[in-house]
Design a protein around this motif. Structure first.
Motif, PDB file in Angstrom:
ATOM      1  N   MET A  75       0.945  -1.212   0.033  1.00 46.24           N
ATOM      2  CA  MET A  75       0.066  -0.154  -0.088  1.00 46.24           C
ATOM      3  C   MET A  75       0.933   1.168   0.097  1.00 46.24           C
ATOM      4  SD  MET A  75      -3.439  -0.623   2.096  1.00 46.24           S
ATOM      5  CE  MET A  75      -2.699  -1.403   3.563  1.00 46.24           C
ATOM      6  N   LYS A  76       2.187   1.248   0.610  1.00 45.71           N
ATOM      7  CA  LYS A  76       2.935   2.453   0.618  1.00 45.71           C
ATOM      8  C   LYS A  76       3.441   2.606  -0.877  1.00 45.71           C
ATOM      9  CE  LYS A  76       4.081   1.791   5.508  1.00 45.71           C
ATOM     10  NZ  LYS A  76       3.761   2.789   6.149  1.00 45.71           N
ATOM     11  N   ARG A  78       1.866   1.521  -3.674  1.00 45.20           N
ATOM     12  CA  ARG A  78       0.921   2.495  -4.502  1.00 45.20           C
ATOM     13  C   ARG A  78       0.727   3.710  -4.287  1.00 45.20           C
ATOM     14  NH1 ARG A  78      -2.486  -0.096  -7.470  1.00 45.20           N
ATOM     15  NH2 ARG A  78      -2.351  -2.278  -6.459  1.00 45.20           N
ATOM     16  N   ARG A  79       0.912   4.215  -2.758  1.00 45.43           N
ATOM     17  CA  ARG A  79       0.271   5.579  -2.751  1.00 45.43           C
ATOM     18  C   ARG A  79       1.416   6.389  -2.841  1.00 45.43           C
ATOM     19  NH1 ARG A  79      -3.825   9.018  -1.296  1.00 45.43           N
ATOM     20  NH2 ARG A  79      -2.745  10.893  -0.818  1.00 45.43           N
ATOM     21  N   ALA A  82       0.752   7.282  -6.622  1.00 41.95           N
ATOM     22  CA  ALA A  82      -0.288   7.864  -6.778  1.00 41.95           C
ATOM     23  C   ALA A  82      -0.132   9.419  -6.429  1.00 41.95           C
ATOM     24  CB  ALA A  82      -1.645   7.319  -6.079  1.00 41.95           C
ATOM     25  N   GLU A  83       0.835   9.600  -5.335  1.00 39.89           N
ATOM     26  CA  GLU A  83       0.925  10.886  -4.661  1.00 39.89           C
ATOM     27  C   GLU A  83       1.923  11.725  -5.337  1.00 39.89           C
ATOM     28  OE1 GLU A  83       0.423  10.785  -0.430  1.00 39.89           O
ATOM     29  OE2 GLU A  83       2.013  12.182  -0.273  1.00 39.89           O
ATOM     30  N   PHE A  96       2.297   8.218   5.796  1.00 39.16           N
ATOM     31  CA  PHE A  96       2.226   6.886   5.407  1.00 39.16           C
ATOM     32  C   PHE A  96       3.452   6.234   4.520  1.00 39.16           C
ATOM     33  CE2 PHE A  96       0.336   2.741   5.342  1.00 39.16           C
ATOM     34  CZ  PHE A  96       0.132   2.200   3.855  1.00 39.16           C
ATOM     35  N   VAL A  97       3.546   7.294   3.702  1.00 42.21           N
ATOM     36  CA  VAL A  97       4.638   6.888   2.564  1.00 42.21           C
ATOM     37  C   VAL A  97       6.062   7.075   3.085  1.00 42.21           C
ATOM     38  CG1 VAL A  97       5.656   7.789   0.653  1.00 42.21           C
ATOM     39  CG2 VAL A  97       3.049   7.616   0.782  1.00 42.21           C
TER      40      VAL A  97
END
Lengths: 145, 385
Positions: free
Chosen positions: B152-153, B155-156, B159-160, B258-259
Motif C-alpha cells: 500500500m505504501k 501504491r500511495r 499515486a501521490e 504513511f509513505v
C-alpha cells in the motif's frame, strides 16, 4: 474450513464495536477536536485522554489499496484475490481506516475513488467495511471540528 | 558539528558464511561473524567490554550469551534491542552512544538471523478471534502484515508523487549489479526490468523482486574510541553523526506520513548534527528489505528532492558502478541476503577504508547508512578519518 476471525472488544474498543452493531462508524474525538482511529486510551496527536465517541458519515476515499493474490491467512484462501485498503474519511485529513473493499473488482479500484460505509456480519459483531460510493461522490471534506 | 562525548570509530567488520537453506546453530553463526570482526580489527575477545545486538528474540543469541561464547571477561555496557528498534543498525547506534559517553571502551555489535525466522510470507492458520491490536486487522485478512503495508505504501507513493513502477525496479536491478562484484552475495546474476516485472506478484503492486531474500547469516562490527582506533591497523573510519526518527503518530499503518514514516524526520536530525551535508555523500547504504524503503531514504536524506527519484536515478545510472551516487554497493538484502540492516554499516566501513577492490567507490570519504522505515528509523553518517 477455517473461519474468519471475529474481533474481541475490550474496554478501550467497546464503544467502536457497539457502534458497529448499530451500523454506525465511531471514531474517538478528543477535547482539542482531533479525531483518531483505531480506538486508543489517548489521542495520538496531543495525548489528550478526554475522548468521546464521534459518529462519522462513513464517506471517504481510497487512500491506498492492495490486491491480495497470495493468501497469508488460511481463512481467506477462498477469497483470493481480495482487496485491502486504507480509506481516508472525509471528516479529517489523515483519518484512515483499514478495510476490505466489497462489491468491486480489483481492476476497477483506483486511489482517490469515493467509497461509502457498509457492514459485514462476523460472529456476534458487525464489521465495518467499505464499497464504492453509490452516488459516485466522496462528499466535501469537512473542516476539522 | 553538534556532538557531546568522545569520537567513535568502527574498527572491525565480520561475516559468517551466508547459506540459503538449512537449520544452523545460531551460536556457531554468531561465533563465525564475531571472530571474523575481531580478526579484522586486530583485537581479541578480552579487549571487548560492550556487546549490543538487535533481533526479534529467537534468531540471535542475546548479548551476554555471546559474551559467554567468546569468553569475554565482563561487560560494562550491553543491550538486547527488540524488533521495534531501527533494525541491525540499532545495535551500532547503542554501542556508539555507550562509547561516546564513556560507559564502555570497545563494543561488539552483531545480527544473527535464520532463513526461517526471516521469512514473513508464509500461509498461517487463522485464529477464530481477533483480540487486542488484531481487532482492526485480522478480521480483514491482514495476515501478510508488513508485506501488505508495503504494497500500500508503494501504491500511495506512485499515486501521490508520480514516478513509475520502474523506479522500484531500478533498486532491484542495481542490487544485482553490485552483487556481481561481491563473492558473499547469494544472487549474483543480473536481472532485467522484464525479469523484475515478471517476478511473482506477492500483494499487488508488490512484486517478489521488491522484497529481500531470507538467509542464514550473521554479521558483526566492532566500535571503539577514535583515539584507540588510531592505534589499530585498519584505516580510520569515524562515526560523524547519527539520528533516530519516528515521525508523528508513529505506526506502520496509521502514521501521519504513511509513505515516508519517520525517514524524513530522521534525515533532518541527522544532517542538523553532521559535519557534512547530503551533497557530500560519496556512497549510500540504505535498507532494502523492500524497495520502497530504499527510495524513501534516498529522498528523506536529501540525496534528491522529495518526489524526484524517478528523474534522479537516471534509468539506474546514478546508483550503479561508476555512477554519481553508488547505492548498496554489496548487493543489499535484495541480492546479498537479509542480514537485517547491519551489513549496510559494514559495507560503508569497507568502502571508506578504500580497499574494496572491484567494487570500491573511488575517493569514498563520506558515507550515509540508513535502516528500517515507519516508526523505527535510524541513520548514521560515517567518514574516512
Amino acid at each position: 474450513m477455517a473461519v474468519k476471525p471475529t474481533p474481541v472488544p475490550d474496554d478501550v474498543t467497546r464503544f467502536y464495536w457497539d457502534g458497529a452493531r448499530d451500523h454506525e462508524l465511531l471514531v474517538a474525538r478528543c477535547a482539542n477536536g482531533h479525531l483518531s482511529h483505531p480506538p486508543a486510551p489517548s489521542c495520538p496527536h496531543c495525548g489528550s485522554r478526554a475522548l468521546e465517541p464521534h459518529a462519522v458519515s462513513g464517506r471517504g476515499t481510497v487512500y491506498s489499496f492492495t490486491v491480495v493474490r497470495q493468501a497469508f491467512d488460511e481463512a481467506f484462501l477462498g477469497e483470493v484475490p481480495y482487496l485491502i485498503a486504507l480509506v481516508e474519511l472525509q471528516e479529517q485529513a489523515g483519518l484512515r481506516v483499514l478495510t476490505n473493499l466489497l462489491e468491486v473488482e480489483p481492476d476497477d479500484v483506483e486511489v482517490g475513488m469515493a467509497v461509502e460505509l457498509t457492514f459485514e456480519a462476523r460472529g456476534d459483531q458487525a464489521l465495518p467495511q467499505f464499497r464504492p460510493a453509490s452516488d459516485g461522490a466522496a462528499g466535501d471534506r469537512v473542516g476539522a471540528p | 558539528m553538534n556532538r557531546a562525548g568522545r569520537e567513535v570509530a568502527v574498527v572491525g567488520v565480520g561475516y559468517a558464511p551466508v547459506a540459503r537453506r538449512g537449520t544452523p546453530d545460531i551460536r556457531e553463526l554468531t561465533l563465525d561473524a564475531c571472530e571474523d570482526a575481531l580478526d579484522d580489527a586486530g583485537l581479541r575477545a578480552e579487549d571487548l567490554d560492550g556487546i549490543f545486538q538487535y533481533s526479534f528474540g529467537i534468531d540471535s543469541p542475546i548479548s551476554v550469551g555471546t559474551q559467554r561464547l567468546l569468553g569475554v571477561p565482563n561487560l560494562t555496557a550491553f543491550n538486547d534491542i527488540m524488533g521495534t528498534g531501527p533494525s541491525g543498525l540499532a545495535s551500532a547506534m547503542d554501542a556508539a552512544m555507550a562509547i561516546a559517553s564513556g560507559v564502555c571502551e570497545t563494543a561488539l555489535v552483531y545480527r544473527t538471523i535464520t532463513q526461517v525466522a526471516g521469512h514473513t510470507g508464509a500461509l498461517r492458520e487463522s485464529p477464530t478471534e481477533a483480540p487486542g491490536p488484531m481487532q482492526f486487522s485480522s478480521p480483514y485478512g491482514f495476515g501478510g502484515g508488513i508485506i501488505l503495508a508495503m504494497a500500500m505504501k508503494k501504491r500511495r507513493r506512485l499515486a501521490e508523487l508520480g514516478g513509475a513502477m520502474e523506479d522500484y525496479g531500478h533498486i532491484a536491478l542495481n542490487a544485482r549489479e553490485w552483487a556481481a562484484l561481491n563473492p558473499r552475495a547469494v544472487f549474483r546474476d543480473p536481472i532485467t526490468m522484464d525479469d523484475y516485472f515478471g517476478s511473482r506478484m506477492v500483494a499487488d503492486p508488490l512484486l517478489l523482486f521488491d522484497c529481500d531474500y531470507p538467509v542464514n547469516a550473521s554479521c558483526a562490527a566492532i566500535l571503539t574510541t577514535a583515539e584507540r582506533a588510531r592505534d589499530l591497523a585498519q584505516p580510520l573510519v569515524l562515526v560523524d553523526a547519527m539520528a533516530y526518527g519516528t515521525g508523528s503518530s508513529p505506526d506502520w499503518m496509521y502514521a501521519d506520513d504513511f509513505v515516508f514514516g519517520g525517514t524524513i524526520s530522521c534525515g533532518e536530525a541527522l544532517w542538523a548534527r553532521s559535519s557534512f551535508s547530503a551533497s557530500d555523500v560519496d556512497v549510500a547504504e540504505l535498507y532494502d528489505g523492500f524497495t520502497h524503503i530504499t527510495i524513501s531514504w534516498v529522498e528523506a536524506l536529501g540525496l534528491c528532492g522529495i518526489g524526484e527519484f524517478h528523474d534522479w536515478v537516471d534509468d539506474g545510472r546514478t546508483i550503479g558502478p561508476g555512477g554519481s551516487l553508488p547505492l548498496n554497493t554489496y548487493g543489499g538484502q535484495l541480492a546479498a541476503g537479509r542480514m537485517h540492516g547491519l551489513a549496510f554499516l559494514n559495507e560503508a566501513v569497507l568502502q571508506l577504508r578504500g580497499n574494496e577492490g572491484e567494487r570500491q567507490v573511488p575517493d569514498a570519504d563520506v558515507a550515509v547508512v540508513a535502516n528500517a522505515h515507519g516508526p523505527q528509523c535510524g541513520a548514521m553518517v560515517l567518514n574516512a578519518g
